[in-house]
Design a protein around this motif. Structure first.
Motif, PDB file in Angstrom:
ATOM      1  N   PRO A   1      -2.787   8.033  -0.070  1.00 35.03           N
ATOM      2  CA  PRO A   1      -3.119   7.830  -1.490  1.00 35.03           C
ATOM      3  C   PRO A   1      -2.138   8.593  -2.381  1.00 35.03           C
ATOM      4  O   PRO A   1      -1.330   9.394  -1.911  1.00 35.03           O
ATOM      5  CB  PRO A   1      -4.530   8.406  -1.602  1.00 35.03           C
ATOM      6  N   SER A   2      -2.237   8.351  -3.676  1.00 40.25           N
ATOM      7  CA  SER A   2      -1.328   9.030  -4.594  1.00 40.25           C
ATOM      8  C   SER A   2      -2.019   9.237  -5.931  1.00 40.25           C
ATOM      9  O   SER A   2      -3.062   8.660  -6.208  1.00 40.25           O
ATOM     10  CB  SER A   2      -0.042   8.214  -4.785  1.00 40.25           C
ATOM     11  N   SER A   3      -1.412  10.072  -6.747  1.00 35.32           N
ATOM     12  CA  SER A   3      -1.942  10.331  -8.081  1.00 35.32           C
ATOM     13  C   SER A   3      -0.790  10.649  -9.013  1.00 35.32           C
ATOM     14  O   SER A   3       0.293  11.042  -8.580  1.00 35.32           O
ATOM     15  CB  SER A   3      -2.944  11.502  -8.052  1.00 35.32           C
TER      16      SER A   3
ATOM     17  N   ASN B   1       2.519   6.024  -3.576  1.00 39.70           N
ATOM     18  CA  ASN B   1       2.925   7.337  -3.083  1.00 39.70           C
ATOM     19  C   ASN B   1       4.437   7.498  -3.126  1.00 39.70           C
ATOM     20  O   ASN B   1       4.962   8.540  -3.535  1.00 39.70           O
ATOM     21  CB  ASN B   1       2.410   7.555  -1.660  1.00 39.70           C
TER      22      ASN B   1
ATOM     23  N   GLU C   1       0.814  -1.218   0.000  1.00 35.14           N
ATOM     24  CA  GLU C   1       0.000   0.000   0.000  1.00 35.14           C
ATOM     25  C   GLU C   1       0.854   1.278   0.000  1.00 35.14           C
ATOM     26  O   GLU C   1       0.365   2.362  -0.332  1.00 35.14           O
ATOM     27  CB  GLU C   1      -0.928   0.011   1.214  1.00 35.14           C
TER      28      GLU C   1
ATOM     29  N   ALA D   1      -3.811  -1.592  -3.413  1.00 35.94           N
ATOM     30  CA  ALA D   1      -3.715  -0.132  -3.384  1.00 35.94           C
ATOM     31  C   ALA D   1      -4.050   0.406  -2.005  1.00 35.94           C
ATOM     32  O   ALA D   1      -4.738  -0.252  -1.212  1.00 35.94           O
ATOM     33  CB  ALA D   1      -4.671   0.450  -4.416  1.00 35.94           C
ATOM     34  N   PRO D   2      -3.565   1.602  -1.674  1.00 36.24           N
ATOM     35  CA  PRO D   2      -3.945   2.218  -0.394  1.00 36.24           C
ATOM     36  C   PRO D   2      -5.452   2.465  -0.356  1.00 36.24           C
ATOM     37  O   PRO D   2      -6.066   2.780  -1.382  1.00 36.24           O
ATOM     38  CB  PRO D   2      -3.155   3.531  -0.388  1.00 36.24           C
ATOM     39  N   THR D   3      -6.019   2.280   0.808  1.00 34.99           N
ATOM     40  CA  THR D   3      -7.461   2.436   0.974  1.00 34.99           C
ATOM     41  C   THR D   3      -7.791   3.769   1.635  1.00 34.99           C
ATOM     42  O   THR D   3      -6.898   4.505   2.089  1.00 34.99           O
ATOM     43  CB  THR D   3      -8.018   1.288   1.828  1.00 34.99           C
ATOM     44  N   HIS D   4      -9.089   4.052   1.718  1.00 38.22           N
ATOM     45  CA  HIS D   4      -9.554   5.291   2.311  1.00 38.22           C
ATOM     46  C   HIS D   4      -9.663   5.108   3.825  1.00 38.22           C
ATOM     47  O   HIS D   4     -10.750   5.103   4.410  1.00 38.22           O
ATOM     48  CB  HIS D   4     -10.918   5.659   1.700  1.00 38.22           C
TER      49      HIS D   4
END
Length: 602
Positions: A181-183, A141, A137, A172-175
């Motif tokens: 998180p990343s973009s 990022n 996760e 993936a990282p969760t909420h």
């Protein structure tokens, strides 16, 4: 099949537009190598002969493409080998990402095989960002931030991935709390100084009678603006070596390189000016800049960390060179109120440049035994295609690159500017060839650097020769059987003769080695064959090695050296070098003096 962490790394690199990774395999990145197999070699894995060369190739790729260079290495020794190339990226402000393996998490702290404290190892060279991925996760990022930081800070960054983490299923990282998180992506931005700072700069620049401009690689995006402001002010333009390809050497007011490897006109420009505008350069050698208190100074640089430390500038403009000059030029023009440019100062600069070119022409055609090394570079100069890319290694060959290669519009060139490391010329050229497979590339290399690591990387060039649409990749070797730059530094700076156990090199058959790989190999032993040697290399149907047997007794004379200093150097040489046989003869003092015609006696 589930997506592994290693699969996601390659997928993310592709999303960032990464097309190749320069690396060398090892079990610390076995998970990544397996993912490359599943990804059909996308991005392409470019195998060097040594991890240091992978890093240099990534630097060369980044320098000549303007895009991120990526290198990969295994844990322990592989990671250690990357350091020199990564330091080159750090000191020359080049965006490079290093992806390195680490021993499995279960073995860390157990003095396991190839276990090295990689955070400590990389904390200086990748000081802007280095991180270890320990859970899936964390990955997006860390990777995205490493890439963004490399671009934004123009620096090397590093991510460390233990072998067992590479093979974990990706999630993936969760909420959730403590998830990051990343973009993808980052927009371009343009920084410019305040109006008040610009007006202060205008006052200084328009008050001077003898303006000089110094440019570095940071001015590369502002070619038209630099030329416009030089003509507006009536200024000469000197270039730091990393900025050699920014402005055409065919312009009459461009004085060429500055510094120990620089030109006499650049030395005179800095010595006599009363105003200095520095654009995109952190040229470090203060002794080649105007005397303190003699010239008022303005600096433009995008990095606030790099301003105000080379010269006591009155105004430090922090901003993009092109955008800052675009705002500055109209203010300068309006403030001048029709005042004419000082033609005497400008005409003197142009006259000095013409005189220097005449001197260099004479020096290149002086006799030598067997070949004048300056003539080798001079003969190449008119043969260079308009879109040529030139790399130079460190050493005496950098003198000939700096002084005899005429940069024209469309040409590119670079070398290890700040680290000044040996061994960068050949891998830079390979990196440049991957960045621009449709352009001819030339590497100018001394025999010391070629023996250090260049020969091995010729194998890399042979391996990938079919990847490039333009077959021209020329490795030129100045074979003088001497570590020549240090030899001359010992003579000129220490007053000591050459210490043969440290300086003498074996006569390696470089051209024959190239032929053993199925490449073109040319050995040039006489001056009358130099031009033909270059032409044969240019006409080859793939990579070519052309070696020139050059005279180690030709001095790389500093632009500020006086006649008396050079005579003293020649005299000191005779004390200890007279017995060097065919390489350095009894007549060496006369040889040094022979290369001084046209060199001022003041």
């Amino acid at each position: 099949m589930s997506t592994k962490v290693a699969d996601h790394i390659l997928a993310r690199l592709r999303e960032w537009g990464v097309e190749q990774v320069f690396g060398y395999p090892g079990d610390g990145i076995n998970g990544l190598l397996a993912a490359w197999g599943r990804a059909d070699d996308q991005p392409r894995f470019i195998q060097s002969r040594h991890e240091e060369m992978s890093a240099f190739q990534a630097v060369g790729y980044a320098k000549f493409s303007g895009r991120l260079g990526v290198c990969a290495a295994t844990s322990g020794p592989g990671a250690i080998h990357l350091l020199n190339g990564l330091y080159d990226a750090k000191l020359d402000h080049v965006p490079v990402l290093a992806i390195v393996g680490q021993t499995h998490r279960t073995a860390m702290g157990g003095s396991y095989q190839q276990e090295v404290d990689l955070h400590t190892l990389f904390k200086d060279v990748a000081s802007e960002f280095v991180e270890t991925v320990t859970v899936p996760e964390q990955l997006p990022n860390v990777l995205d931030r490493a890439i963004r930081t490399a671009y934004a800070r123009r620096c090397p960054t590093a991510i460390i991935i233990p072998g067992d983490v590479q093979e974990l299923d990706y999630s993936a990282p969760t909420h959730e709390f403590k998830m990051v998180p990343s973009s993808l992506g980052m927009s371009e931005s343009t920084a410019t100084p305040t109006d008040d700072a610009l007006h202060k700069a205008v006052e200084i620049l328009n008050a001077g009678d003898k303006p000089a401009i110094l440019i570095g690689q940071g001015a590369a995006g502002a070619v038209e603006e630099v030329q416009e402001i030089a003509e507006l002010l009536g200024a000469g333009v000197a270039k730091a070596l990393l900025g050699k390809d920014v402005l055409s050497d065919e312009l009459p007011f461009v004085t060429g390189s500055i510094g120990l490897l620089g030109t006499r006109p650049s030395y005179e420009l800095m010595r006599d000016c009363d105003t200095l505008l520095t654009i995109g350069s952190s040229f470090p050698y203060t002794q080649f800049m105007p005397e303190f208190g003699k010239a008022r100074g303005v600096q433009i640089d995008i990095d606030p960390h790099m301003v105000g430390m080379r010269y006591p500038y009155e105004v430090n403009l922090v901003g993009d060179s092109k955008a800052t000059l675009r705002r500055l030029i109209p203010l300068l023009r309006a403030d001048r109120d029709g005042r004419p440019t000082d033609r005497e100062w400008f005409d003197t600069i142009c006259s000095n440049v013409r005189r220097w070119h005449e001197t260099m022409e004479r020096r290149a055609h002086q006799s030598a035994d067997p070949i004048n090394p300056e003539f080798v570079a001079k003969a190449l100069d008119p043969l260079l295609p308009q879109n040529a890319i030139i790399t130079s290694d460190s050493g005496s060959v950098a003198n000939w690159y700096a002084r005899h290669i005429t940069m024209r519009p469309g040409m590119r060139g670079s070398l290890s500017g700040t680290l000044a490391t040996m061994g960068a010329g050949v891998p830079y050229a390979i990196g440049a060839k991957f960045a621009h497979p449709d352009r001819p590339v030339f590497a100018l290399v001394g025999d010391g650097a070629m023996q250090m690591n260049g020969l091995a990387e010729v194998i890399t060039a042979a391996k990938y020769r079919d990847r490039w649409s333009d077959p021209r990749l020329v490795f030129a070797v100045w074979n003088n059987q001497d570590l020549n730059q240090v030899t001359w530094e010992m003579r000129a700076m220490e007053g000591a003769p050459s210490f043969l156990p440290s300086q003498a090199l074996p006569d390696v058959q470089y051209a024959a080695f190239a032929r053993s790989l199925g490449l073109t190999g040319i050995r040039v032993e006489k001056p009358e064959d130099v031009e033909a040697g270059w032409r044969a290399a240019l006409e080859a149907d793939g990579p070519a090695v052309v070696e020139f047997l050059t005279d180690p007794a030709v001095p790389p004379i500093p632009p500020h050296a006086s006649w008396e200093q050079m005579e003293a150097t020649a005299a000191s040489i005779l004390k200890g070098d007279a017995d060097r046989g065919s390489m350095i003869k009894q007549g060496l003092k006369a040889k040094v003096q022979e290369f001084l015609p046209g060199h001022d006696r003041h």
